[in-house]
Design an enzyme around this catalytic site. Structure first.
Site, mmCIF file in Angstrom:
data_model
loop_
_atom_site.group_PDB
_atom_site.id
_atom_site.type_symbol
_atom_site.label_atom_id
_atom_site.label_comp_id
_atom_site.label_asym_id
_atom_site.label_seq_id
_atom_site.Cartn_x
_atom_site.Cartn_y
_atom_site.Cartn_z
ATOM 1 N N GLY A 8 -13.838 52.411 -80.740
ATOM 2 C CA GLY A 8 -15.531 51.888 -80.422
ATOM 3 C C GLY A 8 -15.742 53.234 -81.613
ATOM 4 O O GLY A 8 -16.796 52.604 -82.133
ATOM 5 N N ASP A 9 -15.184 54.287 -80.710
ATOM 6 C CA ASP A 9 -15.151 55.172 -80.720
ATOM 7 C C ASP A 9 -15.155 55.798 -82.668
ATOM 8 O O ASP A 9 -15.918 56.073 -83.477
ATOM 9 C CB ASP A 9 -15.242 56.293 -80.338
ATOM 10 C CG ASP A 9 -15.115 55.824 -78.746
ATOM 11 O OD1 ASP A 9 -16.475 55.410 -78.872
ATOM 12 O OD2 ASP A 9 -14.441 56.416 -78.079
HETATM 13 P P1 ADP Z 1 -15.430 48.691 -78.053
HETATM 14 O O1 ADP Z 1 -13.882 50.248 -78.469
HETATM 15 O O2 ADP Z 1 -16.450 49.719 -78.288
HETATM 16 O O3 ADP Z 1 -15.515 48.077 -77.289
HETATM 17 P P2 ADP Z 1 -13.707 46.857 -80.190
HETATM 18 O O4 ADP Z 1 -12.830 46.686 -79.571
HETATM 19 O O5 ADP Z 1 -14.510 45.687 -80.803
HETATM 20 O O6 ADP Z 1 -15.278 47.985 -79.872
HETATM 21 O O7 ADP Z 1 -13.362 47.430 -81.314
HETATM 22 C C1 ADP Z 1 -13.711 47.912 -82.052
HETATM 23 C C2 ADP Z 1 -13.330 47.621 -83.758
HETATM 24 O O8 ADP Z 1 -11.592 47.829 -83.872
HETATM 25 C C3 ADP Z 1 -13.535 46.856 -83.967
HETATM 26 O O9 ADP Z 1 -14.461 45.976 -84.530
HETATM 27 C C4 ADP Z 1 -11.948 46.546 -85.352
HETATM 28 O O10 ADP Z 1 -12.581 46.401 -86.011
HETATM 29 C C5 ADP Z 1 -11.299 47.275 -84.886
HETATM 30 N N1 ADP Z 1 -10.421 46.602 -83.305
HETATM 31 C C6 ADP Z 1 -10.090 46.973 -82.089
HETATM 32 N N2 ADP Z 1 -9.341 46.056 -81.420
HETATM 33 C C7 ADP Z 1 -8.706 45.349 -82.331
HETATM 34 C C8 ADP Z 1 -7.572 44.463 -82.506
HETATM 35 N N3 ADP Z 1 -6.748 43.927 -80.771
HETATM 36 N N4 ADP Z 1 -7.492 44.122 -83.698
HETATM 37 C C9 ADP Z 1 -7.722 44.526 -83.813
HETATM 38 N N5 ADP Z 1 -8.664 45.041 -84.770
HETATM 39 C C10 ADP Z 1 -9.133 45.392 -83.525
#
Ligand code: ADP
Length: 309
Positions: A252-253
């Protein structure tokens, strides 16, 4: 210049301990010690993208000194507000054999009214040079939940876009400060809505409601499901390919960094969303938090498909 704000930094130390047991001593290799905090992760990725972010926040005691030194080694500049109390340490014990992670998080230091005022002064001094401000992470318990709201309002008065990445009450109140962009994940949006959001339509509906409250952009991140960017006039969805995930912490960061970089370089909206996703994904493919490879980002940019919904 992009300004990042980390109000609740910590020294993060993680130890690999196989078969971690309560009431037992464990011999371990030296821990992996890093300067932790969501805003610092954003800064690291911004630096890798070629930006020169300026970091703000509170630092105190020998831990604070260590973090400052560490950031210097990493080539990150900052104007931290010195506090009397010690910056906290957080410990993680990673047991790969049993797939568990046990964490000990020290309580955040208290900050005096004077130190808070000093921070706000430093914050406003950045307005001369700041092109974008990013505030990330939880608020330390001693700060009023409306602190981000106030920071957002101050930035808005100067027409500086304010990106807010937080959750719970600070997010709810922060929205009232009309930030330029917020980035909830599904869990944070659900918490905000106070009800289960079953479908994409449900989530978009809440995001539109937030836009109507005066937030210009809601970037909803959906982990492996990609992301949705909601504005008053347009809704875009990023469809992403599946990738070999190594460590998604900090994705997310990294996404925020990709978004901020794109806005700062005047990319069109579709490209901003594409870059944001590519950075989040590139981070998830690495062991190290807040680390992305530019070659990987280039490759991923070609594979992300943006559609209008
Ligand atoms: P946070 O870390 O704030 O919970 P996310 O998990 O939604 O945010 O991750 C942010 C972005 O990183 C996603 O929108 C995606 O583009 C990428 N991302 C995170 N986890 C995955 C994953 N398991 N597979 C593919 N892309 C990922």
């Amino acid at each position: 210049m992009i300004v990042t704000v980390t109000l609740n930094p910590a020294i993060d130390i993680s130890y690999r301990v196989n078969n971690f047991k309560i009431n037992k001593g464990h011999r371990v290799e030296n821990g992996n010690k890093t300067a932790g905090g969501k805003g610092l992760n954003v800064s690291r990725v911004l630096k890798q993208l070629g930006e020169h972010p300026h970091c703000l926040g509170f630092l105190g005691g020998s831990n604070g000194k260590w973090i400052k030194r560490q950031l210097e080694i990493e080539g990150l500049e900052g104007s931290f507000t010195q506090i009397k109390e010690e910056t906290r340490t957080c410990l993680a014990f990673i047991d790969e054999e049993n797939s568990t992670q046990t964490e000990l998080m020290e309580k955040c230091p208290t900050v005096s009214e004077e130190e808070k005022e000093e921070f706000l002064e430093t914050y406003q001094q950045q307005f001369k040079k700041a092109t974008l401000i990013i505030a990330s992470g939880s608020l330390p318990s001693w700060l009023d939940s409306s602190f981000y709201k106030d920071m957002s309002k101050l930035a808005k008065e100067q027409n500086i876009p304010f990106i807010l990445d937080t959750s719970g009450e600070p997010l709810k109140l922060g929205i009232e400060g009309n930030p330029f962009l917020i980035k909830p994940n599904q869990e944070e949006l659900t918490q905000f809505a106070g009800k289960e959001l079953k479908t994409m339509e449900d989530m978009v509906e809440v995001a539109i409601r937030i836009c109507n409250q005066g937030v210009q952009n809601v970037l909803l991140s959906l982990g492996e499901g990609g992301a949705i960017l909601v504005r008053k006039d347009v809704i875009l969805k990023a469809n992403i390919p599946s990738i070999p995930v190594v460590n998604p912490v900090g994705s997310g960061d990294s996404m925020i960094a990709g978004m901020a970089y794109s806005i700062n370089n005047n990319l069109v909206l579709e490209e901003c969303l594409r870059m944001a996703c590519a950075c989040g994904m590139a981070n998830a493919m690495e062991e190290k938090t807040g680390f992305v490879q530019s070659q990987m980002i280039k490759q991923l940019l070609k594979e992300i498909n943006i559609t209008s919904i």
